[in-house]
Scaffold this motif. Structure first.
Motif: not given
Length: 283
Positions: A261-281
């Motif tokens: 749930l904490i991870k979900i909350g982090d994504v809700i508050m800062d979705p852009a940062a979550q996308q940057q953490q994902q590996p790029q194709p």
């Protein structure tokens, strides 16, 4: 907590709309309180009051939304404004609860909201309409209180109005904090347990958690409520404060759910940062 209509309408239209908005909240307060008073003595009779309370909530929130935005518009900008409006969120939630089988825990937040709305409108609009001198009377007494020289007494209407204002100012913020915890912990747990035991529709948990997701993103009191619930559960279920009688499986399961749930909350508050953490194709 949802707010009353804005100031765009003319004075006469606004007073009329706000009066019916107030009537809706009176319905929630009266029928909701009666529901909780009658519920221990029989759910069939009490459910009539439950339905009428939610009808009052729909009436109030619909008036606020219409006076704020006017007739519906078929464009994305208008839709976005509706999505992020807490009045719309609570209107949809009230409609959802009205359509579902009555659940005793869902109505309490609406009753608390309506209590303060009824007090505020009564104090600021209805009492001055009947007793025009009350507002100046209270202002004069408050000025004397600040200066430490209280020489003027209040009329009966003035005393009632001042008491309502003082009471509302004292308990408004604490009430909102407790309602936030109730929405997160009590209603959330009730719905999950009801779905697991097939007492509530399976649609209820995803709908309500979408509501909480929007509240978490847009409401600081809701985020504070999540932090309070987490602090309480950490103390009860995790070392070193947890009791030795708490099974390790319970602690481990709680930690996994909490971290998720904490991870979900982090994504809700800062979705852009979550996308940057994902590996790029790779290209």
């Amino acid at each position: 907590m949802a707010q009353p209509a804005n100031q765009r309408a003319t004075t006469g239209e606004r007073l009329t709309a706000q009066f019916y908005w107030w009537i809706g909240h009176v319905m929630v307060l009266v029928f909701g309180t009666t529901y909780y008073a009658k519920r221990p003595f029989g759910w069939q009779t009490a459910n009539w009051y439950y339905t009428k309370a939610y009808m009052g909530a729909l009436m109030s929130y619909a008036i606020v939304i219409y006076k704020t935005y006017g007739p519906p518009q078929l464009n994305l900008a208008f839709l976005h404004r509706l999505i992020v409006d807490e009045n719309v969120e609570y209107l949809l939630l009230a409609f959802f609860w009205l359509m579902m089988k009555p659940m005793v825990v869902t109505l309490l937040p609406f009753v608390v909201f309506s209590l303060f709305h009824v007090i505020t409108y009564t104090r600021s609009t209805l009492i001055p309409a009947v007793f025009p001198g009350v507002t100046l009377e209270i202002q004069r007494v408050r000025q004397e209180e600040r200066s430490g020289t209280v020489r003027t007494g209040l009329s009966a209407a003035g005393r009632v109005s001042k008491y309502m204002g003082d009471w509302s100012s004292k308990y408004y913020s604490p009430a909102l904090r407790e309602v936030g915890v109730w929405e997160v912990a009590v209603v959330g747990a009730w719905i999950v347990l009801g779905a697991v035991t097939f007492q509530t529709p399976l649609l209820a948990p995803p709908f309500y958690f979408q509501f909480l997701r929007m509240r978490y993103a847009l409401s600081a009191p809701t985020r504070a409520a999540f932090r309070r619930v987490r602090g309480f559960l950490d103390k009860m279920l995790t070392p070193p404060s947890a009791s030795a009688s708490v099974p390790g499986l319970v602690t481990d399961s709680y930690i996994r759910v909490r971290d998720f749930l904490i991870k979900i909350g982090d994504v809700i508050m800062d979705p852009a940062a979550q996308q940057q953490q994902q590996p790029q194709p790779q290209r």
